[in-house]
Write an enzyme that holds these catalytic residues in place. Structure first.
Site, PDB file in Angstrom:
ATOM      1  N   THR A 395       0.821  -1.197   0.000  1.00 55.03           N
ATOM      2  CA  THR A 395       0.000   0.000   0.000  1.00 55.03           C
ATOM      3  C   THR A 395       0.860   1.255   0.000  1.00 55.03           C
ATOM      4  O   THR A 395       1.966   1.246   0.516  1.00 55.03           O
ATOM      5  CB  THR A 395      -0.901  -0.021   1.253  1.00 55.03           C
ATOM      6  N   THR A 413      -3.482   0.360  -3.305  1.00 57.99           N
ATOM      7  CA  THR A 413      -2.669  -0.802  -2.966  1.00 57.99           C
ATOM      8  C   THR A 413      -2.748  -1.898  -4.025  1.00 57.99           C
ATOM      9  O   THR A 413      -3.681  -1.947  -4.835  1.00 57.99           O
ATOM     10  CB  THR A 413      -3.147  -1.382  -1.615  1.00 57.99           C
ATOM     11  N   ASP A 437      -7.936 -10.577   0.836  1.00 53.38           N
ATOM     12  CA  ASP A 437      -8.522  -9.809   1.935  1.00 53.38           C
ATOM     13  C   ASP A 437      -9.918 -10.288   2.311  1.00 53.38           C
ATOM     14  O   ASP A 437     -10.467  -9.864   3.331  1.00 53.38           O
ATOM     15  CB  ASP A 437      -8.572  -8.320   1.578  1.00 53.38           C
ATOM     16  N   SER A 467      -8.130  -2.229   5.332  1.00 50.74           N
ATOM     17  CA  SER A 467      -7.704  -1.418   6.483  1.00 50.74           C
ATOM     18  C   SER A 467      -7.230  -0.032   6.053  1.00 50.74           C
ATOM     19  O   SER A 467      -6.837   0.767   6.906  1.00 50.74           O
ATOM     20  CB  SER A 467      -6.573  -2.123   7.239  1.00 50.74           C
ATOM     21  N   GLY A 487       0.785  -0.204   5.419  1.00 47.18           N
ATOM     22  CA  GLY A 487       1.214  -1.195   6.402  1.00 47.18           C
ATOM     23  C   GLY A 487       0.186  -2.253   6.713  1.00 47.18           C
ATOM     24  O   GLY A 487       0.171  -2.790   7.822  1.00 47.18           O
ATOM     25  N   GLY A 488      -0.712  -2.543   5.774  1.00 48.06           N
ATOM     26  CA  GLY A 488      -1.689  -3.602   6.010  1.00 48.06           C
ATOM     27  C   GLY A 488      -2.592  -3.297   7.185  1.00 48.06           C
ATOM     28  O   GLY A 488      -3.068  -2.168   7.356  1.00 48.06           O
TER      29      GLY A 488
END
Length: 583
Positions: A395, A413, A437, A467, A487-488
């Site tokens: 991302t 992302t 996801d 997220s 950062g997920g």
């Protein structure tokens, strides 16, 4: 059978390489950069007129150039979005998707463009399960089944068409990206850091290897040049035909052929039928500061506000920046929110989500009572709450404020660095791995360890939960902060801490970007802490019962603050090549 096991082991090794690459994507090696322990030395970039902060310097300069020529924040965002697809290929993209938060100063309105990827029409609920009805990571990470219908091109066109200044054509905003692509890429900074970790994944696909690897399929070395001729042609097609040039015609045909050859179910009808949508943002209030963020299918805005509501009952400023008491309160509040995420969040076009309940102050009061000041509740004791009683996720991010006060916070992302590692032959487009996801099975973790249920199960045309959390903060109705991160699952914690660090602890945006971060997502039951937090603080947290895991770095953030006519910006020091620039 032995050959099949060997293939599986090979794919597992590649997966480990991708995961290591993902860790690299949110940190800079100790040899290249470290986070300074003395935050007093951190100084933001300042300007009086406009500011751009992104993860890649050339893209930031493209945005500033558009603003200097009279474009607004949305014009600059579109130009940056296309440019990052060239200069930051592991995260910037045409083959992925994301979210854009837009604030219009004249009307004092804020809106969201949702250009998250969607599942193909032939998607089934159990497509990521094996014959034993267990999640199959090979399917959700390495096959064409993992590739969602890309949304980026449609999202950027929608934003330009509806909210651009009108001074630039779509083609003119794509032109800087095409020019960068014609030049090709010199391997340095982020490319030099990330491509060695990506080599195994890219080497699986000849179409990818010929662009991003050496002839012997090893990673390029610093100073090597990468030619991007196919990407130039794709950008020129989009410039001449608009988004239709991506979603129909030869480009679309090549994308579908690549996905199907990899075992996916995407069709030309899926691409032609894709549309970005506009949504109303989710809103909250923290100590008199208005928080405006992305609604579902992002989980970010809902849970940033939910966690902030819980923390509003703690005197974080008095407890101290990154003290044991402050970190403990954040971790316990995050556990509660991530547990709720696992049950309630999904695509709002498919499931009912109790958003107003989850962000209710009364619900936060109830959750706060579950937090003990000197004791960490084990994750097994934490379960989703009952918000209905209170009804009233590689991302990159960039932030922009123009001279009229319009602002954009954009996060998009490919889900893993370089996405699936698959470039659609003849297009130069790296394809996402976004459908991982989804929740392959209730209670089964995805690549980021996040748990989910039926609300986030795969379904045709459904958008997987994310997220990503592009966010703005207002004071007395005036814009004061534009932020977001990469950062997920950690993005939620990163953006939350940018807000807490500036509101509660008085840090400037450079100090907040540089400050050591913490993260707890309920499952796995561990408190992740960046290096730089005091060992004494860590010992206290361990005495409370936290299982502390010290990490080199946790994600990245790109933030602009606005106060008294002055803009201050900070690019995260965890990434080489990031740039905040203003004029």
């Amino acid at each position: 059978m032995n050959a099949q096991k060997a293939d599986v082991r090979k794919l597992q090794k590649i997966w480990l390489s991708i995961f290591a690459m993902f860790l690299l994507s949110s940190q800079v090696s100790a040899q290249s950069q470290t986070i300074a322990s003395d935050l007093a030395i951190a100084r933001p970039v300042t300007s009086r007129h406009a500011m751009v902060v992104s993860q890649e310097a050339a893209a930031s300069r493209v945005g500033i150039d558009i603003l200097k020529k009279g474009g607004n924040a949305v014009d600059a965002a579109v130009a940056i979005g296309f440019s990052l697809a060239v200069t930051l290929p592991r995260a910037g993209n045409l083959g992925g998707g994301g979210f854009m938060l837009i604030h219009l100063s004249e009307s004092k309105t804020t809106t969201c463009v949702d250009y998250r990827e969607t599942a193909p029409a032939l998607t089934t609920k159990d497509m990521f399960l094996n014959e034993k009805r267990q999640p199959d990571r090979m399917k959700s990470l390495f096959s064409g089944l993992s590739i969602g219908v890309p949304g980026t091109v449609a999202g950027l066109e929608l934003a330009w068409r509806k909210y651009g200044s009108g001074r630039f054509t779509f083609a003119e905003l794509i032109a800087p990206a095409a020019a960068l692509a014609r030049q090709g890429l010199m391997v340095d900074d982020d490319l030099a850091d990330s491509l060695p970790f990506a080599a195994a994944a890219l080497a699986r696909h000849p179409s990818s290897a010929k662009i991003y690897l050496r002839p012997d399929k090893t990673a390029p070395r610093p100073g090597d040049h990468l030619a991007l001729n196919d990407l130039v042609a794709t950008l020129e097609t989009i410039a001449s035909r608009g988004a239709a040039g991506f979603y129909t015609g030869p480009v679309a045909e090549k994308i579908v052929a690549a996905v199907q050859e990899a075992g996916g179910r995407m069709t030309l009808e899926d691409l032609a039928g894709y549309h970005a949508v506009e949504r109303a943002p989710v809103r909250g209030n923290y100590r008199g500061h208005g928080i405006v963020s992305m609604p579902p299918p992002s989980s970010g805005g809902v849970h940033i506000i939910e966690i902030a509501n819980i923390l509003e009952g703690f005197p974080l400023g008095a407890q101290g920046f990154n003290s044991a008491a402050t970190i403990h309160a954040m971790a316990e509040a995050e556990k509660l929110a991530f547990a709720d995420r696992s049950l309630y969040l999904g695509d709002p076009d498919f499931v009912q989500i109790p958003v107003s309940s989850l962000i209710s102050k009364i619900y936060a009061d109830d959750l706060r009572k579950k937090i003990v000041s000197d004791h960490a509740r084990p994750a097994i004791e934490v379960s989703p709450g009952r918000p209905e009683r209170y009804e009233s996720d590689q991302t990159t991010h960039f932030s922009i404020v123009d001279e009229n006060g319009n602002a954009v916070a954009n996060t998009y992302t490919l889900n893993l660095p370089y996405g699936s590692g698959l470039v659609a032959e003849g297009t130069g487009v790296l394809l996402n791995v976004e459908l991982d996801d989804f929740s392959a099975k209730p209670g089964a973790p995805n690549n980021y360890g996040l748990l989910g249920g039926d609300a986030n199960a795969p379904a045709p045309a459904k958008r997987p939960l994310s997220s990503m959390s592009p966010t703005m903060v207002f004071k007395d109705g005036m814009l004061e902060l534009v932020t977001g991160g990469a950062g997920g699952s950690r993005i939620i914690s990163i953006v939350l801490q940018i807000i807490l660090d500036t509101v509660d602890h008085g840090l400037n945006v450079a100090e907040a970007a540089q400050a050591p971060r913490v993260h707890h997502q309920w499952q796995p039951d561990e408190l992740r802490i960046e290096r730089g937090v005091s060992p004494d603080t860590i010992r206290i947290l361990e005495a409370f019962g936290h299982r502390v895991v010290v990490r080199e770095a946790i994600g990245s953030a790109y933030t602009i603050a606005r106060k008294d006519g002055l803009l201050t910006g900070a690019a995260d020091p965890r990434h080489r090549g990031a740039l905040a620039e203003g004029y």
